[in-house]
Design a protein around this motif. Structure first.
Motif, PDB file in Angstrom:
ATOM      1  N   ASN A 548       3.736  77.266 131.073  1.00  0.00           N
ATOM      2  CA  ASN A 548       4.862  76.756 131.622  1.00  0.00           C
ATOM      3  C   ASN A 548       5.289  75.732 130.524  1.00  0.00           C
ATOM      4  N   ALA A 549       6.496  75.930 130.002  1.00  0.00           N
ATOM      5  CA  ALA A 549       7.412  75.016 128.727  1.00  0.00           C
ATOM      6  C   ALA A 549       7.484  73.653 129.437  1.00  0.00           C
ATOM      7  N   THR A 550       7.767  73.326 130.573  1.00  0.00           N
ATOM      8  CA  THR A 550       7.914  72.103 131.138  1.00  0.00           C
ATOM      9  C   THR A 550       6.843  71.281 131.366  1.00  0.00           C
ATOM     10  N   SER A 551       5.679  71.912 131.323  1.00  0.00           N
ATOM     11  CA  SER A 551       4.409  71.316 131.890  1.00  0.00           C
ATOM     12  C   SER A 551       4.076  70.137 131.020  1.00  0.00           C
ATOM     13  N   ASN A 552       4.304  70.116 129.639  1.00  0.00           N
ATOM     14  CA  ASN A 552       3.927  69.100 128.862  1.00  0.00           C
ATOM     15  C   ASN A 552       5.334  68.272 128.229  1.00  0.00           C
ATOM     16  N   ALA A 553       6.385  68.391 129.200  1.00  0.00           N
ATOM     17  CA  ALA A 553       7.479  67.584 128.985  1.00  0.00           C
ATOM     18  C   ALA A 553       7.555  66.288 129.176  1.00  0.00           C
ATOM     19  N   PHE A 554       8.490  65.553 128.669  1.00  0.00           N
ATOM     20  CA  PHE A 554       8.663  63.928 129.058  1.00  0.00           C
ATOM     21  C   PHE A 554       8.748  63.856 130.571  1.00  0.00           C
ATOM     22  N   PRO A 555       8.008  63.114 131.080  1.00  0.00           N
ATOM     23  CA  PRO A 555       8.290  62.829 132.636  1.00  0.00           C
ATOM     24  C   PRO A 555       9.715  62.866 133.165  1.00  0.00           C
ATOM     25  N   PRO A 556      10.493  61.723 132.508  1.00  0.00           N
ATOM     26  CA  PRO A 556      11.956  61.522 133.065  1.00  0.00           C
ATOM     27  C   PRO A 556      12.708  63.135 132.943  1.00  0.00           C
ATOM     28  N   VAL A 557      12.347  63.683 131.648  1.00  0.00           N
ATOM     29  CA  VAL A 557      13.148  64.905 131.154  1.00  0.00           C
ATOM     30  C   VAL A 557      12.627  66.176 132.409  1.00  0.00           C
ATOM     31  N   LYS A 558      11.393  66.080 132.861  1.00  0.00           N
ATOM     32  CA  LYS A 558      10.833  66.975 133.706  1.00  0.00           C
ATOM     33  C   LYS A 558      11.603  66.729 135.258  1.00  0.00           C
ATOM     34  N   ARG A 559      11.894  65.403 135.540  1.00  0.00           N
ATOM     35  CA  ARG A 559      12.380  65.058 136.798  1.00  0.00           C
ATOM     36  C   ARG A 559      13.760  65.480 136.453  1.00  0.00           C
ATOM     37  N   ALA A 560      14.443  65.330 135.494  1.00  0.00           N
ATOM     38  CA  ALA A 560      15.931  65.726 135.385  1.00  0.00           C
ATOM     39  C   ALA A 560      15.953  67.273 135.383  1.00  0.00           C
ATOM     40  N   VAL A 561      15.060  68.097 134.985  1.00  0.00           N
ATOM     41  CA  VAL A 561      15.058  69.477 135.223  1.00  0.00           C
ATOM     42  C   VAL A 561      15.106  69.855 136.603  1.00  0.00           C
ATOM     43  N   GLU A 562      14.142  69.129 137.375  1.00  0.00           N
ATOM     44  CA  GLU A 562      13.899  69.256 138.957  1.00  0.00           C
ATOM     45  C   GLU A 562      14.997  69.124 139.696  1.00  0.00           C
ATOM     46  N   LEU A 563      15.629  67.711 139.233  1.00  0.00           N
ATOM     47  CA  LEU A 563      17.106  67.466 139.982  1.00  0.00           C
ATOM     48  C   LEU A 563      18.182  68.630 139.633  1.00  0.00           C
ATOM     49  N   LEU A 564      18.223  69.112 138.498  1.00  0.00           N
ATOM     50  CA  LEU A 564      19.297  69.928 138.322  1.00  0.00           C
ATOM     51  C   LEU A 564      19.110  71.151 139.000  1.00  0.00           C
ATOM     52  N   GLY A 565      17.955  71.763 139.307  1.00  0.00           N
ATOM     53  CA  GLY A 565      17.527  72.745 140.149  1.00  0.00           C
ATOM     54  C   GLY A 565      18.038  72.715 141.500  1.00  0.00           C
ATOM     55  N   MET A 566      17.461  71.448 142.120  1.00  0.00           N
ATOM     56  CA  MET A 566      18.042  71.314 143.406  1.00  0.00           C
ATOM     57  C   MET A 566      19.323  70.903 143.747  1.00  0.00           C
TER      58      MET A 566
END
Length: 795
Positions: A548-566
């Motif tokens: 998973n490309a987002t597994s080693n991402a920066f935690p705020p960026v990972k959360r931003a991706v989750e918020l965009l999906g939601m």
């Protein structure tokens, strides 16, 4: 004058010839068959029998005795035609008798044979017996032979006389008609002037009649004032609103007001206009009082029955069926109310323009409010019972099930109330931003009862229930409402209930729940991105987990991706793609968090490549936007401007698959390679700022362009720095290790890129290619500078 049969009479007398004559004619052979003359003498004695045969009718039938012939009584003819019909058969019979007698005499005497050659035998015998002279006999014989032709001659003479008489009569009639024509011409010449005078008088009479009608019509508008004053000021004027006459009164008042407004120069027109307007207001006030009294009477009966029963079905029947039956049971009250409503609004609640539109609109709004107040008061027990049941469902069942049941129940009640409102007032108010529309008038009167215009009770209960829940639950509920009522492909046969529910859902979401959800997202962004606490180990790029490309991402960026999906799952695509403030804030705060992390990485020197760290996380954020098809990221200050130009980068970047966020950027990654046309807007590479990373411009409206610029700068800084390192390793004068040191540097670069982009070999290849291009460009620039310096030295 005479009968037609008289003129067409032609006697049919056929001359009969004897058998001897016929045989003689046949023996003569072919040739002309001209009729033999009666006066022609026979040429030979052998033909005397044939010569005497043509006149058998001239012989008389005599007896051998000397006795006179027997007297016969001939029937008197009624007319000339009857006379011929009677005489002709008798003559034929007499001729046959004479022929027989002649034959008997030929056997006894032959002394008259010579005479028989020239004259008829019968006439000769009779003439001899009577003792007549030859001249006389000749005349008699001639008359006998011409008897048939003399008869036709007499008929023609008589016809000629009658035709002459007809011609004379016709001439006299023509002369009389000519005289009449001359008389008529004279009369016409004499009456022309009189006729013109009569036409002038008729024209004047018509003009006077029209003028009298106009004056009478104008006087009617003045004279109607006393009549309407007596009607509206009578002791029983309140009963007038339940009669058909009330509609005529309103129509007459409208006509009088229109006439006085149009003819404002007439005498006392302004005074009459004011009085008619006041009378119209008074008539409409009587209608309001009558309708309110009727509602109070129905409410007193219905509310008592609703409070006395505990059955939900019985309450529903009383609140709608029985209420409508009693209220509509009137003579003309409801039709008169509908006349007033249709004078102010059209069928869909849009305002109408007119002289008295303001007066009618005010009365219509008062009628609306009176009806809704009564309904809100009568249905308050039912509404409270439904709220109690909803709270109990929240305790007994899941939150989502209780909310779904509550929303469906409110939509059904709203549809039934809208149908009752339409039957009473004959309009169906649709959503309209017009301040003078019926929708705006009904919306301003907030109540606890849910109707087609009042959706505040539903939104209030939903928000109070979701306020204490997490963001995921809120997004799930909002997504269910969106997919249930807005994203369904309705066909042409959409039911009225489905259309009503879709309209209510869109209004609830747009006016209440979307702003409520945005506030939830903003709070979550501030908590997990803006004010997130970043640990030191989170500033390093770890290995990927599970590809998973987002597994080693920066935690705020990972959360931003989750918020965009939601946000994309809970909102329709139009709201995500067009100037969403939530998406704008997510992107802006993520870039600000990356800027702070880059600063800490450079200051702490923890072994992480800050440029590669920025490239990794910015690519993840960029590909998430591409996968969600978000192309315009602007703040709410420019919302409503539509889709803006996002930049040339979006013309070449292809959409990515959400399953592999970074692996599909092979074609789009070349846009960030130094030297390409998309390096900057001017086509020239933008050098890396002296600061660790570019400052985030919070005043810039388009966050997507700023994200592209930041990603472009990071790629340029990374490739330039490693290209410089590789060129230094390749230069034997500046590096003692030479090729060995170059292999170590390249191995270190490969290991670092493989660790960051484990499952994206295309990205690694493109970065290495960009480094080689930049290194070659630096070498060429260095050689050019050396050539220029040597030429200057020689000079």
């Amino acid at each position: 004058m005479y009968e037609d049969s008289w003129y067409s009479f032609v006697p049919e007398i056929q001359q009969r010839r004897g058998p001897s004559a016929v045989s003689s004619t046949q023996a003569a052979g072919p040739g002309h068959r001209r009729k033999e003359s009666l006066l022609q003498q026979p040429n030979c004695a052998g033909d005397h029998a044939d010569a005497a045969n043509p006149l058998p009718a001239l012989f008389e039938d005599r007896e051998d005795t000397n006795a006179p012939p027997q007297a016969l009584v001939i029937q008197r003819a009624k007319s000339y035609s009857d006379f011929c019909d009677i005489v002709t058969p008798r003559l034929v019979s007499q001729s046959s008798k004479k022929l027989r007698k002649q034959r008997r005499r030929q056997n006894h005497s032959t002394q008259w044979e010579a005479l028989a050659l020239s004259i008829p035998e019968t006439g000769l015998v009779e003439a001899v017996e009577d003792g007549l002279q030859p001249d006389v006999l000749k005349e008699e014989l001639l008359k006998a032979s011409q008897q048939e032709y003399l008869l036709y001659h007499d008929q023609l003479e008589m016809t000629e006389r009658h035709l002459g008489t007809l011609v004379d009569d016709a001439n006299s009639a023509l002369r009389m008609l000519e005289s009449l024509c001359q008389s008529f011409r004279a009369v016409e010449d004499q009456t022309t002037s009189f006729q013109s005078q009569c036409d002038d008088l008729l024209t004047e009479q018509k003009r006077l009649e029209e003028l009298a009608d106009e004056i009478g019509t104008d006087l009617y508008y003045y004279g109607y004032l006393d009549n309407v004053i007596r009607r509206l000021n009578a002791p029983g004027a309140g009963r007038l609103v339940d009669d058909e006459v009330f509609g005529e009164v309103l129509a007459n008042l409208d006509s009088c007001i229109a006439f006085m407004t149009k003819n404002n120069l007439y005498r006392d027109a302004e005074s009459y206009l004011t009085r008619y307007q006041s009378l119209l207001t008074k008539a409409l006030h009587l209608l309001e009082v009558g309708f309110t009294n009727r509602l109070e009477k129905v409410s007193s009966e219905i509310s008592r029955q609703i409070a006395a029963t505990q059955s939900e079905s019985a309450r529903h029947a009383l609140a709608y069926g029985r209420f409508e039956e009693i209220l509509m049971d009137s003579y003309s009250l409801i039709p008169n109310i509908q006349i007033v409503i249709m004078s102010a609004y059209d069928q869909y609640g849009q305002p109408k323009a007119g002289l008295n539109s303001d007066i009618y609109t005010n009365t219509a709004n008062n009628l609306f409010h009176a009806f809704l107040d009564i309904r809100d008061r009568d249905l308050k027990p039912i509404v409270q019972h439904e709220l109690d049941a909803f709270k109990q469902d929240l305790k007994d069942t899941s939150l989502e099930t209780a909310l779904r049941n509550f929303v469906k129940q409110c939509f059904e009640r709203s549809y039934i109330e809208a149908a009752l409102f339409r039957k009473i007032f004959s309009i169906e108010p649709h959503y309209s931003p017009e301040a003078r529309s019926a929708f705006a008038a009904l919306k301003s009167h907030q109540r606890s009862l849910v109707t087609g215009t009042n959706i505040a009770p539903i939104a209030t209960n939903l928000q109070s229930t979701l306020q204490a829940r997490d963001l995921g639950t809120v997004c799930h509920v909002i997504g269910w409402i969106t997919s249930e009522y807005l994203l369904v492909d309705y066909d042409e046969d959409e039911s009225p209930f489905a259309a009503h529910c879709r309209e209510l859902a869109s209004r609830i979401l747009a006016e209440h729940l979307w702003t409520f959800t945005d506030a939830f997202f903003e709070a979550e962004i501030a908590r997990s991105i803006s004010r997130a606490v970043v640990k030191p180990e989170e500033l390093k790029i770890g290995p990927m987990v599970g590809g998973n490309a987002t597994s080693n991402a920066f935690p705020p960026v990972k959360r931003a991706v989750e918020l965009l999906g939601m946000f994309d799952q809970s909102m329709p695509k139009e709201r995500c793609q067009r100037n969403s403030p939530v998406v704008f804030k997510i992107v802006k705060e993520s870039m600000a968090a990356l800027h702070r992390a880059d600063t800490r990485i450079r200051s702490s020197k923890n072994g992480t490549d800050s440029d590669l760290f920025m490239i990794k996380n910015l690519l993840i954020l960029k590909n998430e936007l591409l996968s969600l098809e978000i192309g315009d990221i602007r703040s709410s200050q420019v919302a409503g401007m539509g889709l803006q130009h996002f930049g040339q980068i979006w013309d070449t970047i292809s959409s990515s698959s959400p399953l592999n966020l970074v692996g599909s950027i092979l074609t789009s990654f070349t846009s960030y390679i130094p030297g390409s046309s998309l390096w900057s807007r001017s086509g020239t590479p933008t050098p890396r700022a002296a600061t660790p990373s570019a400052q985030i411009d919070n005043t810039q409206h388009d966050a997507g362009e700023q994200l592209d610029g930041l990603l472009r700068q990071s790629i340029y800084a990374f490739t330039r720095r490693w290209a410089t390192t590789i060129n230094e390793a390749r230069n034997p004068q500046s590096n003692k290790l030479g090729e060995k040191n170059l292999a170590k540097i390249e191995r270190e670069l490969d290991e670092m890129l493989e660790r960051v982009f484990t499952t994206q070999p295309e990205v690694v290849a493109k970065l290495k290619e960009a480094i080689q291009i930049e290194a070659q460009a630096q070498s060429e620039a260095a050689r050019e500078s050396q050539k220029g310096g040597s030429r200057i030295t020689r000079v």
